[in-house]
Design a protein around this motif. Structure first.
Motif, mmCIF file in Angstrom:
data_model
loop_
_atom_site.group_PDB
_atom_site.id
_atom_site.type_symbol
_atom_site.label_atom_id
_atom_site.label_comp_id
_atom_site.label_asym_id
_atom_site.label_seq_id
_atom_site.Cartn_x
_atom_site.Cartn_y
_atom_site.Cartn_z
ATOM 1 N N THR A 109 0.866 -1.173 0.000
ATOM 2 C CA THR A 109 0.000 0.000 0.000
ATOM 3 C C THR A 109 0.904 1.225 0.000
ATOM 4 O OG1 THR A 109 -0.136 -0.046 2.425
ATOM 5 C CG2 THR A 109 -1.903 -1.120 1.198
ATOM 6 N N VAL A 145 5.449 2.478 -10.987
ATOM 7 C CA VAL A 145 4.433 1.493 -11.352
ATOM 8 C C VAL A 145 4.134 1.613 -12.845
ATOM 9 C CG1 VAL A 145 2.052 0.750 -10.976
ATOM 10 C CG2 VAL A 145 3.447 1.531 -9.043
ATOM 11 N N THR A 158 -7.224 2.972 -12.862
ATOM 12 C CA THR A 158 -6.342 4.079 -12.479
ATOM 13 C C THR A 158 -6.769 5.424 -13.048
ATOM 14 O OG1 THR A 158 -4.888 3.644 -14.374
ATOM 15 C CG2 THR A 158 -4.347 2.543 -12.309
ATOM 16 N N ALA A 170 -3.287 3.526 -2.406
ATOM 17 C CA ALA A 170 -3.677 2.386 -3.231
ATOM 18 C C ALA A 170 -3.004 1.117 -2.741
ATOM 19 C CB ALA A 170 -3.320 2.631 -4.694
ATOM 20 N N LEU A 172 -1.372 -2.150 -4.242
ATOM 21 C CA LEU A 172 -0.793 -2.576 -5.511
ATOM 22 C C LEU A 172 -0.307 -4.014 -5.416
ATOM 23 C CD1 LEU A 172 1.437 0.553 -6.240
ATOM 24 C CD2 LEU A 172 -0.944 0.203 -6.890
ATOM 25 N N LEU A 194 2.505 -3.805 -12.855
ATOM 26 C CA LEU A 194 1.239 -3.880 -12.129
ATOM 27 C C LEU A 194 0.352 -5.006 -12.652
ATOM 28 C CD1 LEU A 194 -0.355 -2.367 -9.904
ATOM 29 C CD2 LEU A 194 -1.425 -1.029 -11.729
ATOM 30 N N GLU A 196 -2.665 -5.772 -10.393
ATOM 31 C CA GLU A 196 -3.951 -5.406 -9.798
ATOM 32 C C GLU A 196 -3.764 -4.168 -8.940
ATOM 33 O OE1 GLU A 196 -7.103 -4.844 -9.650
ATOM 34 O OE2 GLU A 196 -7.653 -6.980 -9.682
ATOM 35 N N ILE A 197 -4.795 -3.331 -8.875
ATOM 36 C CA ILE A 197 -4.755 -2.137 -8.043
ATOM 37 C C ILE A 197 -6.132 -1.900 -7.448
ATOM 38 C CG2 ILE A 197 -5.179 -0.658 -10.060
ATOM 39 C CD1 ILE A 197 -3.585 1.552 -8.620
#
Length: 240
Positions: A109, A145, A158, A170, A172, A194, A196-197
């Motif tokens: 995070t 990212v 995003t 967020a 991540l 990345l 997933e977020i």
């Protein structure tokens, strides 16, 4: 903040020490980052604490130099390697030559005050992470990212970040790698690919959170100049 790591790695070296109520194992490990190029590897400095009292439950398997292990734990970044406090170590049946190049999976995070930008067919955001795994270790770092511009799922996740010029927190999930400097004038950086977020919060009002203007790990804070952690310090015993 949440800063978790998981990966397969090869144990290159290990030193044993005795800390208060614990046996401390200091491991140097190697992670493959490219299946087609065996010279592309990442380095981990791992600390594993095993209770002196055998009846105390823990999740650290007995291992030897040359083993390939699966590891989970907390981590922080140095200039060209990752310092990990292990919460779980499992020995596998793999040999180094058979070890897949899965990279280093992380869940973190963190915060950003940027909006997404396009760089070389990637969407890019810089996030600032605060974490501490020891009293004398660094407490924060930057991570860049990235995801491909044609990834419509991540683009939709995003697109709302910092549209109102405020800070976004967020969660991540992805794979981290270290991009070495290409010249004396460039600095290395940690790249998170990345997967997933999840946006945790976007506080109301402008300039809610002021981030440092540059990487906080200055030359004066490099590992060679830091004191090593007192061997009597007890570890974080959160094995979940």
């Amino acid at each position: 903040m949440l800063v978790k790591i998981s990966t397969l790695c090869y144990i290159h070296d290990c030193l044993d020490r005795i800390a208060q109520n614990f046996f401390l194992k200091e491991i140097t490990a190697i992670v493959k980052s490219d299946s087609n190029d065996p010279t592309k590897v990442l380095f981990l400095k791992i600390k594993a604490f095993i209770p002196v009292v055998k009846e105390v439950e823990h999740y650290i398997d007995q291992f030897e130099i040359g083993d390939v292990i699966y590891i989970r734990g907390k981590f922080i970044v140095y200039e060209s390697y990752y310092m990990v406090t292990a919460t779980l170590i499992k020995v596998t049946d793999l040999e180094f030559d058979d070890m897949p190049a899965i990279g280093i999976g992380i869940t973190i995070t963190d915060q950003t005050t940027q909006t997404a930008k396009t760089v070389d067919e990637n969407i890019v955001l810089d996030f600032y992470v605060e974490e501490q795994i020891g009293e004398k270790e660094p407490t924060d770092f930057w991570v860049e990212v990235r995801y491909k511009v044609n990834n419509t799922y991540l683009a939709s996740r995003t697109s709302s970040i910092n549209q109102k010029i405020c800070s976004t927190n967020a969660l991540l999930i992805g794979t981290i790698n270290y991009l070495r400097p290409t010249s004396d004038s460039n600095e290395g950086k940690h790249i998170l690919t990345l997967e997933e977020i999840s946006l945790l919060s976007t506080p109301n009002g402008p300039n809610y959170f002021t981030l440092p203007s540059s990487n906080p790990l200055s030359a004066e804070q490099t590992p060679s100049s830091r004191e090593t952690q007192d061997q009597n310090n007890q570890p974080d015993r959160d094995f979940n």
